[in-house]
Design a protein around this motif. Structure first.
Motif, PDB file in Angstrom:
ATOM      1  N   LYS A  64     -18.075  -4.702  -1.673  1.00 55.43           N
ATOM      2  CA  LYS A  64     -17.043  -4.467  -0.662  1.00 55.43           C
ATOM      3  C   LYS A  64     -15.884  -3.680  -1.247  1.00 55.43           C
ATOM      4  O   LYS A  64     -15.354  -2.754  -0.606  1.00 55.43           O
TER       5      LYS A  64
ATOM      6  N   LEU B  69     -14.531  -0.002   0.007  1.00 52.87           N
ATOM      7  CA  LEU B  69     -13.152   0.253   0.424  1.00 52.87           C
ATOM      8  C   LEU B  69     -12.530   1.428  -0.330  1.00 52.87           C
ATOM      9  O   LEU B  69     -11.530   1.991   0.119  1.00 52.87           O
TER      10      LEU B  69
ATOM     11  N   GLN C  74      -3.757 -15.646   1.298  1.00 54.70           N
ATOM     12  CA  GLN C  74      -4.670 -14.821   2.084  1.00 54.70           C
ATOM     13  C   GLN C  74      -4.528 -13.356   1.681  1.00 54.70           C
ATOM     14  O   GLN C  74      -3.522 -12.954   1.101  1.00 54.70           O
ATOM     15  N   ALA C  75      -5.533 -12.576   2.014  1.00 46.12           N
ATOM     16  CA  ALA C  75      -5.485 -11.139   1.731  1.00 46.12           C
ATOM     17  C   ALA C  75      -4.232 -10.526   2.333  1.00 46.12           C
ATOM     18  O   ALA C  75      -3.818 -10.876   3.435  1.00 46.12           O
TER      19      ALA C  75
ATOM     20  N   THR D 117       0.819  -1.221   0.000  1.00 46.69           N
ATOM     21  CA  THR D 117       0.000   0.000   0.000  1.00 46.69           C
ATOM     22  C   THR D 117       0.848   1.265   0.000  1.00 46.69           C
ATOM     23  O   THR D 117       0.453   2.269  -0.581  1.00 46.69           O
TER      24      THR D 117
ATOM     25  N   PHE E 118      -3.660  -7.217   2.986  1.00 45.77           N
ATOM     26  CA  PHE E 118      -3.798  -5.882   3.559  1.00 45.77           C
ATOM     27  C   PHE E 118      -4.968  -5.840   4.535  1.00 45.77           C
ATOM     28  O   PHE E 118      -5.940  -6.581   4.389  1.00 45.77           O
ATOM     29  N   SER E 119      -4.886  -4.908   5.483  1.00 44.31           N
ATOM     30  CA  SER E 119      -6.019  -4.666   6.370  1.00 44.31           C
ATOM     31  C   SER E 119      -6.929  -3.634   5.715  1.00 44.31           C
ATOM     32  O   SER E 119      -6.493  -2.864   4.852  1.00 44.31           O
ATOM     33  N   GLU E 120      -8.193  -3.625   6.115  1.00 50.55           N
ATOM     34  CA  GLU E 120      -9.132  -2.648   5.558  1.00 50.55           C
ATOM     35  C   GLU E 120      -8.670  -1.221   5.845  1.00 50.55           C
ATOM     36  O   GLU E 120      -8.803  -0.335   4.998  1.00 50.55           O
ATOM     37  N   TYR E 121      -8.128  -1.006   7.040  1.00 47.62           N
ATOM     38  CA  TYR E 121      -7.673   0.335   7.412  1.00 47.62           C
ATOM     39  C   TYR E 121      -6.572   0.809   6.462  1.00 47.62           C
ATOM     40  O   TYR E 121      -6.600   1.938   5.964  1.00 47.62           O
ATOM     41  N   ASN E 122      -5.583  -0.058   6.207  1.00 50.67           N
ATOM     42  CA  ASN E 122      -4.473   0.316   5.314  1.00 50.67           C
ATOM     43  C   ASN E 122      -4.959   0.591   3.903  1.00 50.67           C
ATOM     44  O   ASN E 122      -4.494   1.522   3.238  1.00 50.67           O
TER      45      ASN E 122
ATOM     46  N   ASP F 247      -8.981 -12.930   0.294  1.00 54.37           N
ATOM     47  CA  ASP F 247      -8.467 -14.290   0.387  1.00 54.37           C
ATOM     48  C   ASP F 247      -8.701 -15.006  -0.944  1.00 54.37           C
ATOM     49  O   ASP F 247      -9.750 -14.837  -1.585  1.00 54.37           O
TER      50      ASP F 247
ATOM     51  N   LYS G 287      -8.061   1.552   2.897  1.00 48.66           N
ATOM     52  CA  LYS G 287      -8.846   2.793   2.832  1.00 48.66           C
ATOM     53  C   LYS G 287      -7.947   4.026   2.890  1.00 48.66           C
ATOM     54  O   LYS G 287      -8.130   4.982   2.142  1.00 48.66           O
TER      55      LYS G 287
END
Length: 209
Positions: A169, A173, A137-138, A110, A140-144, A130, A146
């Motif tokens: 989704k 994001l 697996q994914a 990111t 990144f986190s959603e926070y990172n 995922d 966004k």
């Protein structure tokens, strides 16, 4: 919202018939990822696709064919990125030869979305979700995600683990589009799966760009 379909890397006799059907149904962008194809093999592949659809095609290798066939664009791979000066020259050459040719690449961190190294028309961020096959697996986190999408200059397309139920989704994001592969090509009827995607776009009132 951008809708991209990425090709199988291996040769499939059913690919082009399915692809032409999806083009007829409105598929806007098809990334031809045939990394093991020679220039001649890729040229033969492109020759099987009617000229009216060439402006919807992006190729990952043998970029000179983008000019010959008047394609939509060229994708810059990881191997191209390792040679940064040659990459810079390649992109300059693209734009000099055909100013409206789209250039894209994949970003896997990111923080790289905040760099201004190259003027890509759009980039993929991967892997966002995922894997549908269970292989990864994914990343990144959603926070990172966004935060990065709010501050990047790029138009960013979600890639990796994308299926019809991930479209909304991805939009929430902040992505500008979604790229499909497994959820369409690893099924018995890819056209039927594409139509589900098309219906979901319509349900969400997203134009297929």
């Amino acid at each position: 919202m951008k809708l991209v379909l990425i090709s199988p890397s291996e040769k499939k006799d059913t690919e082009i018939p399915f692809l032409l059907n999806m083009f007829e149904q409105g598929l806007p962008t098809y990334h031809v990822r045939k990394t093991k194809y020679s220039t001649r093999q890729l040229q033969n592949f492109l020759s099987e696709i009617p000229e009216k659809y060439h402006k919807r095609i992006v190729i990952h290798t043998h970029h000179e064919l983008a000019m010959k066939f008047n394609l939509k664009g060229g994708y810059i791979s990881r191997s191209h990125k390792k040679k940064k000066f040659r990459l810079w020259l390649r992109m300059k050459w693209f734009k000099f030869k055909k100013s409206n040719l789209q250039v894209s690449a994949t970003i896997r961190h990111t923080e790289n979305l905040l760099e201004n190294e190259f003027n890509y028309d759009h980039v993929f961020l991967s892997p966002v979700f995922d894997s549908l096959s269970g292989n990864f697996q994914a990343g990144f986190s959603e926070y990172n995600i966004k935060s990065a999408l709010q501050n990047t200059k790029y138009k960013v397309i979600a890639r990796g683990g994308v299926s019809v139920d991930k479209i909304q989704k991805a939009h929430e994001l902040g992505f500008d589009g979604v790229a499909f592969y497994t959820s369409i090509w690893k099924t018995k009827n890819p056209v039927q799966e594409f139509l589900k995607v098309k219906e979901k776009f319509a349900e969400l009132n997203f134009p297929m760009e």
